[in-house]
Design a protein around this motif. Structure first.
Motif, PDB file in Angstrom:
ATOM      1  N   PHE A 192       0.832  -1.204   0.000  1.00 33.54           N
ATOM      2  CA  PHE A 192       0.000   0.000   0.000  1.00 33.54           C
ATOM      3  C   PHE A 192       0.867   1.254   0.000  1.00 33.54           C
ATOM      4  N   ILE A 193       0.317   2.307  -0.589  1.00 34.35           N
ATOM      5  CA  ILE A 193       0.990   3.605  -0.678  1.00 34.35           C
ATOM      6  C   ILE A 193       0.652   4.443   0.549  1.00 34.35           C
ATOM      7  N   LEU A 194       1.620   5.162   1.047  1.00 34.18           N
ATOM      8  CA  LEU A 194       1.393   6.093   2.153  1.00 34.18           C
ATOM      9  C   LEU A 194       0.899   7.435   1.624  1.00 34.18           C
ATOM     10  N   ASN A 195       0.090   8.086   2.427  1.00 34.37           N
ATOM     11  CA  ASN A 195      -0.530   9.361   2.054  1.00 34.37           C
ATOM     12  C   ASN A 195       0.483  10.501   2.012  1.00 34.37           C
ATOM     13  N   ASN A 196       0.043  11.630   1.429  1.00 31.80           N
ATOM     14  CA  ASN A 196       0.801  12.882   1.536  1.00 31.80           C
ATOM     15  C   ASN A 196      -0.097  13.987   2.098  1.00 31.80           C
ATOM     16  N   GLU A 197      -0.940  13.602   3.078  1.00 33.98           N
ATOM     17  CA  GLU A 197      -1.963  14.505   3.607  1.00 33.98           C
ATOM     18  C   GLU A 197      -1.405  15.747   4.292  1.00 33.98           C
ATOM     19  N   LEU A 198      -0.183  15.686   4.802  1.00 36.18           N
ATOM     20  CA  LEU A 198       0.318  16.840   5.552  1.00 36.18           C
ATOM     21  C   LEU A 198       0.602  18.027   4.648  1.00 36.18           C
ATOM     22  N   THR A 199       0.603  17.802   3.329  1.00 35.04           N
ATOM     23  CA  THR A 199       0.687  18.944   2.420  1.00 35.04           C
ATOM     24  C   THR A 199      -0.614  19.740   2.393  1.00 35.04           C
ATOM     25  N   ASP A 200      -1.671  19.235   3.039  1.00 31.49           N
ATOM     26  CA  ASP A 200      -2.918  19.997   3.140  1.00 31.49           C
ATOM     27  C   ASP A 200      -2.810  21.133   4.156  1.00 31.49           C
ATOM     28  N   PHE A 201      -1.790  21.102   5.014  1.00 32.94           N
ATOM     29  CA  PHE A 201      -1.519  22.262   5.861  1.00 32.94           C
ATOM     30  C   PHE A 201      -1.033  23.420   4.983  1.00 32.94           C
ATOM     31  N   SER A 202      -1.219  24.627   5.456  1.00 28.59           N
ATOM     32  CA  SER A 202      -0.601  25.777   4.785  1.00 28.59           C
ATOM     33  C   SER A 202       0.904  25.656   4.962  1.00 28.59           C
ATOM     34  N   ARG A 217      -4.699  17.633  12.832  1.00 27.76           N
ATOM     35  CA  ARG A 217      -5.281  17.113  11.595  1.00 27.76           C
ATOM     36  C   ARG A 217      -5.375  18.257  10.591  1.00 27.76           C
ATOM     37  N   PRO A 218      -4.793  18.093   9.405  1.00 31.81           N
ATOM     38  CA  PRO A 218      -4.884  19.172   8.414  1.00 31.81           C
ATOM     39  C   PRO A 218      -6.324  19.358   7.955  1.00 31.81           C
ATOM     40  N   ARG A 219      -6.660  20.586   7.632  1.00 35.71           N
ATOM     41  CA  ARG A 219      -8.012  20.872   7.141  1.00 35.71           C
ATOM     42  C   ARG A 219      -8.288  20.062   5.877  1.00 35.71           C
ATOM     43  N   SER A 220      -9.495  19.569   5.778  1.00 35.62           N
ATOM     44  CA  SER A 220      -9.903  18.782   4.619  1.00 35.62           C
ATOM     45  C   SER A 220     -11.159  19.383   4.008  1.00 35.62           C
ATOM     46  N   SER A 221     -11.392  19.047   2.733  1.00 43.10           N
ATOM     47  CA  SER A 221     -12.626  19.443   2.061  1.00 43.10           C
ATOM     48  C   SER A 221     -13.573  18.272   1.844  1.00 43.10           C
ATOM     49  N   MET A 222     -13.210  17.099   2.321  1.00 36.41           N
ATOM     50  CA  MET A 222     -14.084  15.947   2.116  1.00 36.41           C
ATOM     51  C   MET A 222     -15.462  16.220   2.706  1.00 36.41           C
ATOM     52  N   SER A 223     -16.490  15.906   1.925  1.00 39.65           N
ATOM     53  CA  SER A 223     -17.856  16.343   2.261  1.00 39.65           C
ATOM     54  C   SER A 223     -18.881  15.225   2.130  1.00 39.65           C
ATOM     55  N   PRO A 224     -18.685  14.075   2.785  1.00 36.77           N
ATOM     56  CA  PRO A 224     -19.731  13.056   2.753  1.00 36.77           C
ATOM     57  C   PRO A 224     -21.014  13.614   3.365  1.00 36.77           C
ATOM     58  N   THR A 225     -22.115  13.494   2.650  1.00 33.36           N
ATOM     59  CA  THR A 225     -23.344  14.206   3.012  1.00 33.36           C
ATOM     60  C   THR A 225     -24.546  13.276   2.936  1.00 33.36           C
ATOM     61  N   ILE A 226     -25.380  13.312   3.962  1.00 39.52           N
ATOM     62  CA  ILE A 226     -26.646  12.571   3.974  1.00 39.52           C
ATOM     63  C   ILE A 226     -27.772  13.567   4.191  1.00 39.52           C
ATOM     64  N   VAL A 227     -28.784  13.496   3.325  1.00 40.13           N
ATOM     65  CA  VAL A 227     -29.907  14.429   3.362  1.00 40.13           C
ATOM     66  C   VAL A 227     -31.171  13.661   3.731  1.00 40.13           C
ATOM     67  N   LEU A 228     -31.887  14.158   4.734  1.00 39.13           N
ATOM     68  CA  LEU A 228     -33.148  13.563   5.161  1.00 39.13           C
ATOM     69  C   LEU A 228     -34.312  14.466   4.782  1.00 39.13           C
ATOM     70  N   LYS A 229     -35.463  13.860   4.530  1.00 43.61           N
ATOM     71  CA  LYS A 229     -36.715  14.582   4.302  1.00 43.61           C
ATOM     72  C   LYS A 229     -37.756  13.969   5.230  1.00 43.61           C
TER      73      LYS A 229
END
Length: 621
Positions: free
Chosen positions: A459-469, A485-497
């Motif tokens: 498996f490949i290791l992440n490069n998530e720490l580049t998400d820091f400024s 934890r570096p800021r992320s834009s991941m947006s898993p979303t569940i909508v209820l009605k």
């Protein structure tokens, strides 16, 4: 026998080509897991549970688990693990992500923050060129930052799987990993997307022996139609399944991760393209890692309850704030004037991104005003900044969270519009016959992550720490800090009605994830598209920058031209044609129909097309 999965488009070519290992199967003799769902389809409608991913093997893994009596959580882990095999440049156990779950029995949405963390010894100048002046620090080029041991955050994906199964699953990890082990062992057929992603990273992979051996057989990317196997990853999954994820965070695997990160080839010469500095991770950093239980974000938009991911992700706050801004305008009444609706979408996105840049970071280190950012009164005040007939000059100013709901007399200071996230990740959506729903976004950051494979582990290791400024500032909520934890834009979303699931969706794409989810919701709720068309529609992403990044199809469409001439928006193509950057996102979604059926929707073309499946198709009824 190789799995065909989403590689079915390559089958014709494969029949005439040699393979790297094993023998190529024909579609008719594919693994029984795929059964009548073997053909890759972007849409499926039916009963008993559903799944949408970018990959047919991953979707088939989820369906197999559902048919065995597993629930949506079990199936989501199975799909995610399979994506670690077939989409190794986008996700895997070397990364992290965010898991959102709707519990049908309790009628409640909960989340897990499985984001990577910075090591305890992470220096604030981690990505700064040492040759630059001390008073004007300059970061390494991004490619050099990303291709380094220093960029690797402590992975959160194995801990996320364990926590999700412990809280809500019905199977153990070993059972959930079985489909992925089969695919890793038997192999899958390489398609053009996999070959292209490998070729785009060839110079990054080359310095690392284990990466070359796995992904550059014979020194070149695998050919389309060949069969790709990963026996090392199959064995790693077996170990995690039988011994538990402690093997990853405390055992031999942890030691091997640390050794790989700290001893990765490196160069601090700015003239050398790759790789960058070696890492500072320790086994204590891995041992200390926790996947965090969190409450979701929540806003109500035109009667729909929209739940998302709270910080450290910026997805829930930014999507939610933009929806609160748009709530002020009667967009459904403007549905016949699509450019006007899209103009409001672009302007609301810019405003929400301005506030994201000023306020959002890891709440363990930063006082994030989440409640204020999601207050409808704040959204109403921010809506004052939208000129319904003209695009504002970008970047726009951030708002003041000491708000009163009155239109401000003058804007606050301009926010920093810089953005460090790259374009890749993966997303999956799963439901089950009991009404449970999972929306899960997971990643190793950019396509190919750090480029570093842990030797013998597959498996490949992440490069998530580049998400820091990269340049440190005390006023930046996303500044580098140890353990953060570096800021992320991941947006898993569940909508209820009315308390019941209406739609679940998410996407990859770095900071364009936020706009993809937002635009899809606007397409579905305000423009009245069905979920398939809402997902497939051309995309544009305004992240508070001078130009709107857009797919060429959006720019060329009549509404795109109208947005430019009538409203003054300036567009640039998302990426060069024929590259992975030309597309924005590769989203997945499930909509829940009033008659009890579910509609699973995946991309028809982006990233080679996705795979939507249901346990029992409607046509079986």
């Amino acid at each position: 026998m190789p799995h065909l999965g989403r590689r079915l488009g390559a089958v014709t070519a494969a029949l005439a080509m040699s393979v790297t290992t094993g023998a190529l199967a024909s579609p008719a003799s594919a693994h029984p897991r795929q059964a009548d769902n073997v053909e890759k389809r972007p849409t499926a409608t039916g009963y008993g549970g559903a799944v949408s991913t970018v990959d047919a093997d991953a979707s088939a893994a989820a369906i197999e688990i559902l048919r065995k009596g597993g629930n949506a959580v079990d199936a989501a882990v199975a799909a995610a693990a399979t994506l670690g095999v077939t989409e190794p440049y986008s996700a895997g156990i070397g990364g992290g992500g965010y898991f959102v779950f709707y519990d049908a029995k309790r009628g409640k949405v909960s989340t897990i923050d499985g984001r990577e963390t910075a090591p305890a010894a992470m220096p604030r100048n981690a990505f700064i060129d040492p040759a630059s002046p001390a008073d004007k620090p300059v970061a390494y080029p991004f490619r050099k930052q990303a291709t380094s041991g220093m960029s690797v955050g402590v992975p959160g994906t194995p801990a996320t799987w364990e926590r999700a199964l412990d809280r809500w699953g019905s199977m153990d990890l070993a059972d959930a990993l079985e489909p992925a082990i089969d695919v890793a062992q038997d192999g899958f057929v390489v398609d053009e997307t996999f070959r292209l992603q490998t070729a785009e990273n060839q110079d990054r992979f080359a310095p690392f022996a284990a990466t070359r051996e796995l992904f550059l057989p014979g020194g070149a990317p695998p050919a389309v139609g060949t069969v790709f196997t990963n026996a090392d990853l199959a064995e790693t999954y077996r170990i995690l399944g039988h011994k538990g994820v402690d093997e990853f965070y405390e055992g031999p695997i942890a030691e091997e991760i640390v050794s790989t990160v700290r001893n990765a080839p490196s160069s601090v010469d700015a003239k050398v393209p790759v790789p960058g500095p070696a890492g500072v991770m320790t086994t204590e950093d891995l041992d200390d890692y926790e996947a965090l239980d969190q409450d979701p974000t929540h806003v109500n938009y035109r009667g729909y309850d929209v739940y998302g991911m709270a910080p450290s992700s910026s997805g829930g706050t930014t999507v939610g704030e933009a929806l609160n801004i748009l709530e002020v305008f009667d967009l459904p009444a403007l549905a016949n004037d699509k450019p006007k609706v899209l103009h409001h979408y672009l302007e609301a996105s810019a405003l929400a991104f301005a506030d994201r840049g000023k306020y959002v970071g890891d709440p363990a280190f930063v006082d994030v005003p989440t409640e204020e950012l999601l207050d409808p009164v704040f959204g109403k005040e921010r809506a004052c900044e939208i000129n319904p007939n003209r695009a504002a000059t970008k970047p726009v100013a951030a708002g003041d969270v000491a708000y009163d709901g009155v239109c401000p007399a003058k804007p606050a200071a301009l926010s920093d519009a810089s953005d460090t996230e790259n374009i890749n990740t993966t997303n999956l959506t799963v439901s089950d016959k009991w009404g449970n729903v999972v929306e899960y976004t997971l990643t190793i950051e950019q396509t190919g992550g750090s480029g570093i494979v842990v030797p013998g582990r597959g498996f490949i290791l992440n490069n998530e720490l580049t998400d820091f400024s990269p340049v440190y500032s005390e006023t930046d909520p996303n500044r580098i800090q140890p353990g953060k934890r570096p800021r992320s834009s991941m947006s898993p979303t569940i909508v209820l009605k009315d308390g019941e699931p209406f739609v679940a969706l998410g996407s990859p794409g770095g900071s364009t994830i936020i706009t993809t989810v937002l635009q899809t919701l606007i397409n579905r709720i305000d423009l009245g598209m069905n979920i398939q068309d809402a997902l497939a529609a051309p995309r544009a992403s305004q992240r508070n920058t001078a130009n709107v990044s857009a797919e060429q199809a959006f720019i060329d469409a009549p509404y795109g031209k109208d947005l430019a001439t009538r409203y003054g928006h300036t567009f640039t193509a998302a990426g060069a044609p024929g590259t992975s950057a030309a597309e924005i996102g590769a989203a997945t979604a499930i909509e829940f129909l009033p008659d009890g059926r579910t509609v699973a929707a995946a991309e028809p073309t982006r990233r080679g097309g996705g795979s939507a499946m249901v346990v029992e198709p409607s046509w079986h009824k």
